[in-house]
Design a protein around this motif. Sequence first.
Motif, mmCIF file in Angstrom:
data_model
loop_
_atom_site.group_PDB
_atom_site.id
_atom_site.type_symbol
_atom_site.label_atom_id
_atom_site.label_comp_id
_atom_site.label_asym_id
_atom_site.label_seq_id
_atom_site.Cartn_x
_atom_site.Cartn_y
_atom_site.Cartn_z
ATOM 1 N N LEU A 119 67.028 -7.001 -5.641
ATOM 2 C CA LEU A 119 67.420 -5.639 -5.982
ATOM 3 C C LEU A 119 68.901 -5.584 -6.344
ATOM 4 O O LEU A 119 69.294 -4.910 -7.302
ATOM 5 N N GLU A 133 62.209 3.217 -11.466
ATOM 6 C CA GLU A 133 61.102 2.512 -12.117
ATOM 7 C C GLU A 133 61.566 1.190 -12.718
ATOM 8 O O GLU A 133 60.933 0.141 -12.521
ATOM 9 N N VAL A 136 62.643 -1.376 -9.914
ATOM 10 C CA VAL A 136 61.491 -1.959 -9.220
ATOM 11 C C VAL A 136 60.881 -3.070 -10.072
ATOM 12 O O VAL A 136 60.571 -4.163 -9.583
ATOM 13 N N SER A 140 61.312 -7.198 -9.227
ATOM 14 C CA SER A 140 60.097 -7.998 -9.039
ATOM 15 C C SER A 140 60.137 -9.246 -9.918
ATOM 16 O O SER A 140 59.802 -10.352 -9.469
ATOM 17 N N ALA A 156 60.258 -6.810 -3.175
ATOM 18 C CA ALA A 156 60.346 -6.695 -4.631
ATOM 19 C C ALA A 156 59.099 -7.256 -5.307
ATOM 20 O O ALA A 156 58.636 -6.718 -6.321
ATOM 21 N N LYS A 159 56.281 -4.731 -5.939
ATOM 22 C CA LYS A 159 56.512 -3.631 -6.888
ATOM 23 C C LYS A 159 56.243 -2.271 -6.244
ATOM 24 O O LYS A 159 55.801 -1.332 -6.904
ATOM 25 N N ASP A 160 56.522 -2.164 -4.966
ATOM 26 C CA ASP A 160 56.283 -0.940 -4.199
ATOM 27 C C ASP A 160 57.642 -0.348 -3.833
ATOM 28 O O ASP A 160 58.359 -0.883 -2.993
ATOM 29 N N ALA A 161 57.995 0.774 -4.469
ATOM 30 C CA ALA A 161 59.324 1.359 -4.264
ATOM 31 C C ALA A 161 59.540 1.809 -2.825
ATOM 32 O O ALA A 161 60.661 1.735 -2.311
ATOM 33 N N LEU A 164 60.254 -1.307 -0.837
ATOM 34 C CA LEU A 164 61.555 -1.832 -1.251
ATOM 35 C C LEU A 164 62.689 -1.019 -0.630
ATOM 36 O O LEU A 164 63.688 -1.570 -0.154
ATOM 37 N N THR A 165 62.526 0.294 -0.593
ATOM 38 C CA THR A 165 63.536 1.154 0.031
ATOM 39 C C THR A 165 63.635 0.874 1.527
ATOM 40 O O THR A 165 64.729 0.739 2.085
ATOM 41 N N TRP A 256 68.591 5.207 -2.573
ATOM 42 C CA TRP A 256 67.137 5.323 -2.504
ATOM 43 C C TRP A 256 66.779 5.793 -1.096
ATOM 44 O O TRP A 256 67.425 5.397 -0.115
#
Length: 293
Positions: A119, A133, A136, A140, A156, A159-161, A164-165, A256
Amino acid sequence: MFGEKRIVDNRVFLLGLDYLYRDAMKGHEVGELLPCARRVAQALEIFPGDLPVEGYYTESPELTEYFCLVRALQNVPESSKPKVVSLPEFGRLLGVVSSSIFGRPIYEGNLLPKGQDPLSQALADSVPSWTMESLVTLSSMIAHEHDDCSLVGLAARSKDAVVLTATRESVVLYARTIFGSARKKLRYMWEVDKDLSEAAARFVQTFNRLFSEKLPAPKKRHAEDYWHACKKNKILGRCVRIGSDVTKKPVVHYHWAVYQEKVLTAHEFWHPEIWTTERYRLALEGNNGRPQL
């Protein structure tokens, strides 16, 4: 006879791993790393500054002290290294903060490095065009290309925000609980992507070796452990600053956060002040959905 199925997919697994990491890490930070940070700070004659305390470091005075000391040490110039290089406490602290579980260690002329996870790399590569978007997606790609197995790197890959946050908030500075089963035996279905579980195995092995811990291997036989760990993990309201635009006056910070409407949702926002998890959760109180900042 089997009853309810409980699916451990990528999100459940990663949030379970995040919980287990946080639970273990807090103990090491307070019990082992805080004395190290105190000793190094004493040798350098520096003191913790007055700054926003991010992540879970507001949960106890000891965690807050550790956060502030490490932040202060991160700002010490590298030229001061000869004063502490012989201290075993410095060696241990350096070994932890430069571990691959936080990403690739990057030195920017300071005493301690910071972890460059996918990230962070995505932010650096796409400045100033930051959108959730695109970040993310890019993070990844970076995680796969560099075979990154840091905690954020694993998130990452999914691909799940939301994940990831949550994980990035856990490592903003750089538990095995099994519930009683119901009468019917529950089935825990392991549906974690193969490449994610293989990369996660390296994260778990590195963390366990670094701290002599016993986080469970990311395998089917531990699906129940990760299911319950995920359910114990409270990620609603986590908020993390991941970048800043220094070309603006005043400087504005890119954050985020996780809020909930019908489902958990990741929220991106800019603000001239640094928002922490504690502050964001206060803003959530009395609000349905995303808070007004």
